[in-house]
Design an enzyme around this catalytic site. Structure first.
Site, PDB file in Angstrom:
ATOM      1  N   HIS A  25       0.737  -1.290  -0.365  1.00 27.51           N
ATOM      2  CA  HIS A  25       0.229   0.090  -0.353  1.00 27.51           C
ATOM      3  C   HIS A  25       0.802   1.263  -0.254  1.00 27.51           C
ATOM      4  O   HIS A  25       2.426   0.746  -0.318  1.00 27.51           O
ATOM      5  CB  HIS A  25      -0.749  -0.206   1.089  1.00 27.51           C
ATOM      6  CG  HIS A  25      -0.514   0.009   3.104  1.00 27.51           C
ATOM      7  ND1 HIS A  25       0.195   0.565   2.702  1.00 27.51           N
ATOM      8  CD2 HIS A  25      -0.203  -1.496   3.564  1.00 27.51           C
ATOM      9  CE1 HIS A  25       1.012   0.241   4.168  1.00 27.51           C
ATOM     10  NE2 HIS A  25       0.662  -0.980   4.514  1.00 27.51           N
ATOM     11  N   HIS A  28       3.808   1.388   2.346  1.00 23.68           N
ATOM     12  CA  HIS A  28       5.224   0.971   2.372  1.00 23.68           C
ATOM     13  C   HIS A  28       6.359   1.827   0.348  1.00 23.68           C
ATOM     14  O   HIS A  28       6.829   1.825   0.537  1.00 23.68           O
ATOM     15  CB  HIS A  28       4.585  -0.550   0.904  1.00 23.68           C
ATOM     16  CG  HIS A  28       4.188  -1.385   1.755  1.00 23.68           C
ATOM     17  ND1 HIS A  28       3.127  -2.145   1.703  1.00 23.68           N
ATOM     18  CD2 HIS A  28       4.719  -2.292   3.437  1.00 23.68           C
ATOM     19  CE1 HIS A  28       2.446  -3.252   2.955  1.00 23.68           C
ATOM     20  NE2 HIS A  28       3.833  -2.695   3.450  1.00 23.68           N
ATOM     21  N   GLN A  52       7.643 -15.078  12.342  1.00 22.74           N
ATOM     22  CA  GLN A  52       6.904 -13.762  13.584  1.00 22.74           C
ATOM     23  C   GLN A  52       5.280 -14.114  13.564  1.00 22.74           C
ATOM     24  O   GLN A  52       5.230 -12.452  14.403  1.00 22.74           O
ATOM     25  CB  GLN A  52       7.787 -12.569  12.838  1.00 22.74           C
ATOM     26  CG  GLN A  52       6.975 -12.172  11.174  1.00 22.74           C
ATOM     27  CD  GLN A  52       7.691 -10.714  11.159  1.00 22.74           C
ATOM     28  OE1 GLN A  52       8.631 -11.341  10.652  1.00 22.74           O
ATOM     29  NE2 GLN A  52       6.247 -10.087  11.158  1.00 22.74           N
ATOM     30  N   GLN A 139       7.547   3.975  10.524  1.00 28.68           N
ATOM     31  CA  GLN A 139       7.686   5.158  12.046  1.00 28.68           C
ATOM     32  C   GLN A 139       5.760   3.927  12.828  1.00 28.68           C
ATOM     33  O   GLN A 139       6.054   3.700  14.174  1.00 28.68           O
ATOM     34  CB  GLN A 139       7.029   5.973  12.147  1.00 28.68           C
ATOM     35  CG  GLN A 139       6.349   6.829  13.269  1.00 28.68           C
ATOM     36  CD  GLN A 139       7.805   6.464  14.864  1.00 28.68           C
ATOM     37  OE1 GLN A 139       8.802   6.978  14.401  1.00 28.68           O
ATOM     38  NE2 GLN A 139       7.176   6.575  16.099  1.00 28.68           N
ATOM     39  N   LYS A 140       5.545   3.183  11.966  1.00 23.55           N
ATOM     40  CA  LYS A 140       4.009   2.760  12.432  1.00 23.55           C
ATOM     41  C   LYS A 140       4.382   1.794  13.124  1.00 23.55           C
ATOM     42  O   LYS A 140       3.581   1.362  14.154  1.00 23.55           O
ATOM     43  CB  LYS A 140       3.374   2.747  11.531  1.00 23.55           C
ATOM     44  CG  LYS A 140       1.536   1.722  11.466  1.00 23.55           C
ATOM     45  CD  LYS A 140       1.098   1.411  10.284  1.00 23.55           C
ATOM     46  CE  LYS A 140       0.435  -0.508  10.724  1.00 23.55           C
ATOM     47  NZ  LYS A 140       0.426  -1.106  11.404  1.00 23.55           N
ATOM     48  N   ASP A 141       5.376   0.952  12.774  1.00 25.05           N
ATOM     49  CA  ASP A 141       5.811  -0.431  13.621  1.00 25.05           C
ATOM     50  C   ASP A 141       6.716   0.276  14.366  1.00 25.05           C
ATOM     51  O   ASP A 141       8.132  -0.014  14.427  1.00 25.05           O
ATOM     52  CB  ASP A 141       6.302  -1.207  12.735  1.00 25.05           C
ATOM     53  CG  ASP A 141       4.756  -2.094  12.504  1.00 25.05           C
ATOM     54  OD1 ASP A 141       4.271  -3.010  12.381  1.00 25.05           O
ATOM     55  OD2 ASP A 141       4.295  -1.505  11.297  1.00 25.05           O
ATOM     56  N   LEU A 175      -2.609   3.125   7.279  1.00 16.83           N
ATOM     57  CA  LEU A 175      -2.589   2.323   6.628  1.00 16.83           C
ATOM     58  C   LEU A 175      -1.770   1.005   7.117  1.00 16.83           C
ATOM     59  O   LEU A 175      -0.527   0.935   7.309  1.00 16.83           O
ATOM     60  CB  LEU A 175      -1.832   2.881   5.107  1.00 16.83           C
ATOM     61  CG  LEU A 175      -2.130   4.069   4.747  1.00 16.83           C
ATOM     62  CD1 LEU A 175      -1.457   4.237   3.245  1.00 16.83           C
ATOM     63  CD2 LEU A 175      -4.197   4.547   4.259  1.00 16.83           C
ATOM     64  N   SER A 177      -1.431  -3.322   6.234  1.00 17.27           N
ATOM     65  CA  SER A 177      -2.084  -4.962   5.237  1.00 17.27           C
ATOM     66  C   SER A 177      -3.324  -4.963   5.852  1.00 17.27           C
ATOM     67  O   SER A 177      -3.980  -5.857   5.031  1.00 17.27           O
ATOM     68  CB  SER A 177      -1.143  -5.956   4.532  1.00 17.27           C
ATOM     69  OG  SER A 177      -0.009  -5.384   4.176  1.00 17.27           O
ATOM     70  N   ARG A 178      -3.541  -4.911   7.155  1.00 21.25           N
ATOM     71  CA  ARG A 178      -4.107  -5.450   7.544  1.00 21.25           C
ATOM     72  C   ARG A 178      -5.739  -4.942   7.468  1.00 21.25           C
ATOM     73  O   ARG A 178      -6.851  -6.192   8.085  1.00 21.25           O
ATOM     74  CB  ARG A 178      -4.056  -5.923   9.354  1.00 21.25           C
ATOM     75  CG  ARG A 178      -3.195  -7.053   9.276  1.00 21.25           C
ATOM     76  CD  ARG A 178      -2.410  -6.854  10.744  1.00 21.25           C
ATOM     77  NE  ARG A 178      -1.554  -8.324  10.863  1.00 21.25           N
ATOM     78  CZ  ARG A 178      -0.547  -9.014  11.019  1.00 21.25           C
ATOM     79  NH1 ARG A 178       0.155  -7.947  11.694  1.00 21.25           N
ATOM     80  NH2 ARG A 178      -0.127  -9.995  11.228  1.00 21.25           N
TER      81      ARG A 178
HETATM   82  P1  AMP Z   1       4.251  -4.974   6.128  1.00 25.87           P
HETATM   83  O1  AMP Z   1       4.681  -6.093   5.481  1.00 25.87           O
HETATM   84  O2  AMP Z   1       3.065  -4.648   7.317  1.00 25.87           O
HETATM   85  O3  AMP Z   1       5.497  -5.313   7.549  1.00 25.87           O
HETATM   86  O4  AMP Z   1       5.315  -3.604   6.505  1.00 25.87           O
HETATM   87  C1  AMP Z   1       6.812  -3.128   6.204  1.00 25.87           C
HETATM   88  C2  AMP Z   1       6.946  -2.035   6.426  1.00 25.87           C
HETATM   89  O5  AMP Z   1       6.947  -0.936   5.856  1.00 25.87           O
HETATM   90  C3  AMP Z   1       7.018  -2.544   7.635  1.00 25.87           C
HETATM   91  O6  AMP Z   1       8.586  -0.886   7.537  1.00 25.87           O
HETATM   92  C4  AMP Z   1       5.939  -0.812   8.666  1.00 25.87           C
HETATM   93  O7  AMP Z   1       6.521  -0.199   9.402  1.00 25.87           O
HETATM   94  C5  AMP Z   1       6.352   0.176   7.536  1.00 25.87           C
HETATM   95  N1  AMP Z   1       4.596   0.233   6.838  1.00 25.87           N
HETATM   96  C6  AMP Z   1       3.558  -0.385   6.999  1.00 25.87           C
HETATM   97  N2  AMP Z   1       2.192   0.613   7.354  1.00 25.87           N
HETATM   98  C7  AMP Z   1       3.158   1.976   6.848  1.00 25.87           C
HETATM   99  C8  AMP Z   1       2.388   2.750   6.936  1.00 25.87           C
HETATM  100  N3  AMP Z   1       1.321   2.965   7.324  1.00 25.87           N
HETATM  101  N4  AMP Z   1       3.093   3.934   6.655  1.00 25.87           N
HETATM  102  C9  AMP Z   1       4.701   3.489   6.638  1.00 25.87           C
HETATM  103  N5  AMP Z   1       5.211   2.430   6.436  1.00 25.87           N
HETATM  104  C10 AMP Z   1       4.598   1.741   6.970  1.00 25.87           C
END
Ligand code: AMP
Length: 271
Positions: A25, A28, A52, A139-141, A175, A177-178
């Site tokens: 999204h 990313h 994880q 920063q979200k995580d 934003l 993925s969930r």
């Molecule tokens: P994920 O695919 O959810 O494991 O996320 C991959 C990377 O994208 C991780 O570093 C997340 O922190 C980052 N990420 C996920 N959602 C967002 C968002 N809304 N804004 C910025 N980075 C994000």
């Protein structure tokens, strides 16, 4: 992948890595854009990392849509995609895990036993495969980004960790993925999470510094939505993830979906 990044490294090109679990999204893509600004080559990894996820979590139903991801990555003009299989990453004989101490004791680490060990292990493997100069995390995580930063320093991995601001929907929802799991009603209720962060940031900007009162504000806003069941709503130090501090962090179940978000109260809430 190994061959490509070795060749790039030999040619002296800088490499930025964006690790993801796919279902891409705009959040990313903002990591990709930042990586693009700071590196000659951008690699995105797409890997739903089974280790994880806890036994009762959403590994099986986690959204996977390679056609969608491929189109997004093509449009973003990334230089390479690393998409290993689970068997390639974790053959049956593999028995090594990477554990980061301290930072992983609280919040997400406490709520999801083994989660950060899975993250640290996969990130170590991704760094070994891609050999990036820099890696980009959201920063979200926030706690994950801090854990990976600690990991890269402690193990001398030589990868600079960059943290990119959270991308939100116009109404404030971070934003994720969930978010696709949410029904319309849950989607609406989930707004309580970003609204709670916004309210606490407003209170902080008006001079409120009392940790208990700020925490109570988070809790009160979340409590307005019966569909939202908070797991934690705390104020922690953004470096240690321990109380007290200015980083407001929330994890909540909205229906069956677990969402997290955070905001540093020293900054104005966007929008
Ligand atoms: P994920 O695919 O959810 O494991 O996320 C991959 C990377 O994208 C991780 O570093 C997340 O922190 C980052 N990420 C996920 N959602 C967002 C968002 N809304 N804004 C910025 N980075 C994000």
């Amino acid at each position: 992948m190994l061959t490509a990044s070795r060749r790039w490294r030999r040619d002296g090109k800088s490499i930025g890595l964006v690790p993801t679990m796919g279902a891409l999204h705009a959040g990313h893509l903002s990591l990709v854009e930042r990586a693009r600004l700071e590196n000659e080559l951008v690699v995105v990894s797409v890997f739903v990392n089974p280790i994880q996820f806890g036994p009762n979590e959403d590994l099986e139903r986690y959204p996977r849509d390679w056609n969608h991801d491929f189109k997004m990555l093509e449009a973003a003009e990334v230089d390479a995609v690393y998409r290993p299989s689970v068997m390639a990453m974790y053959p049956p004989e593999a028995s090594t895990r990477v554990r980061v101490g301290g930072l992983t004791d609280t919040l997400e680490g406490a709520a999801r036993p083994g989660h950060f060990e899975g993250v640290a292990t996969v990130v170590t493997k991704l760094f070994a495969a891609v050999e990036p100069d820099r890696a980009y995390f959201g920063q979200k995580d926030a706690q994950q980004a801090a854990v990976v930063n600690r990991l890269s320093r402690d193990l001398d991995l030589g990868v600079e960790i960059r943290v990119v601001p959270t991308v939100r929907e116009p109404d404030g929802l971070a934003l994720s993925s969930r978010n696709v799991y949410l029904s319309a009603e849950e989607r609406h209720a989930a707004l309580a999470i970003s609204a709670a962060l916004r309210e606490a940031a407003g209170a902080y900007a008006s001079g409120e510094r009392d940790q208990a009162r700020l925490r109570a504000r988070l809790a009160a806003r979340l409590a307005l939505e019966p569909l939202v069941k908070p797991e934690y709503a705390e104020l922690v130090d953004p470096a240690t993830f321990r109380k007290p501090g200015t980083l407001a962090v929330i994890a909540a179940k909205v229906g069956k979906t677990r969402l997290i978000d955070n905001h540093d109260l020293e900054k104005p809430f966007p929008g």
